[in-house]
Motif scaffolding. Structure first.
Motif, short mmCIF file in Angstrom:
data_model
loop_
_atom_site.label_atom_id
_atom_site.label_comp_id
_atom_site.label_asym_id
_atom_site.label_seq_id
_atom_site.Cartn_x
_atom_site.Cartn_y
_atom_site.Cartn_z
N HIS A 5 0.86 -1.18 0.00
CA HIS A 5 0.00 0.00 0.00
C HIS A 5 0.90 1.23 0.00
O HIS A 5 1.80 1.33 0.84
N LEU A 23 -5.13 -1.59 7.90
CA LEU A 23 -4.58 -2.28 6.74
C LEU A 23 -3.72 -3.49 7.13
O LEU A 23 -3.32 -4.27 6.27
N VAL A 28 1.17 -7.72 3.99
CA VAL A 28 0.99 -6.34 3.55
C VAL A 28 2.09 -5.46 4.15
O VAL A 28 2.41 -5.57 5.33
N CYS A 30 3.27 -1.20 4.15
CA CYS A 30 2.82 0.17 3.84
C CYS A 30 4.02 1.04 3.53
O CYS A 30 4.98 1.08 4.30
N ASN A 90 -1.23 -0.85 -4.20
CA ASN A 90 -2.49 -0.13 -4.00
C ASN A 90 -2.17 1.27 -3.50
O ASN A 90 -1.40 1.43 -2.55
N LEU A 92 -3.29 4.84 -1.79
CA LEU A 92 -4.27 5.43 -0.88
C LEU A 92 -3.84 6.83 -0.48
O LEU A 92 -2.65 7.11 -0.38
#
Length: 124
Positions: A5, A23, A28, A30, A90, A92
């Motif tokens: 992300h 999240l 995952v 970030c 992704n 954001l």
């Protein structure tokens, strides 16, 4: 499968912490770009975790300006250069918030592995 992300943030460090916690998933990471105008010790202090990476250098991002795209591209460069191989990236905003649990998003991507979710429409 691994997901990255990229968060473009500029205010409300505690809100960003809530977003990142929302999240959280074992697969995952970030990647956070903090707008240069707002890069303060407050942000760095609250955004410290093993799955959080910084997109540097911090650039000055203006709403609706091309430098927003530059920050996104910078995030992609960092991800490509990372040791980890990500299957999906992704994007954001720091003002976004996730409504579904992260496993729902992860499982959706896993079920649609190999598909891309970027579309175009002809400009008349």
């Amino acid at each position: 499968m691994k997901i990255a992300h990229v968060l473009l943030v500029h205010k409300n460090p505690q809100q960003i912490v809530r977003l990142i916690k929302r999240l959280a998933h074992p697969d995952v990471d970030c990647w956070v770009h903090i707008d240069r105008k707002f890069d303060t010790p407050d942000f760095r202090q609250v955004l410290s975790s093993e799955n959080i990476f910084y997109v540097l250098p911090n650039i000055n991002v203006g709403w609706g300006c091309y430098n927003t795209v530059e920050a996104m591209l910078l995030g992609m460069e960092h991800i490509i250069a990372a040791k980890e191989n990500y299957d999906y990236i992704n994007f954001l905003s720091g003002q976004d918030y996730v409504l579904q649990p992260p496993a729902v998003f992860f499982n959706y991507l896993k079920a649609n592995d190999g598909l891309e979710f970027i579309g175009i429409q002809p400009c008349e």
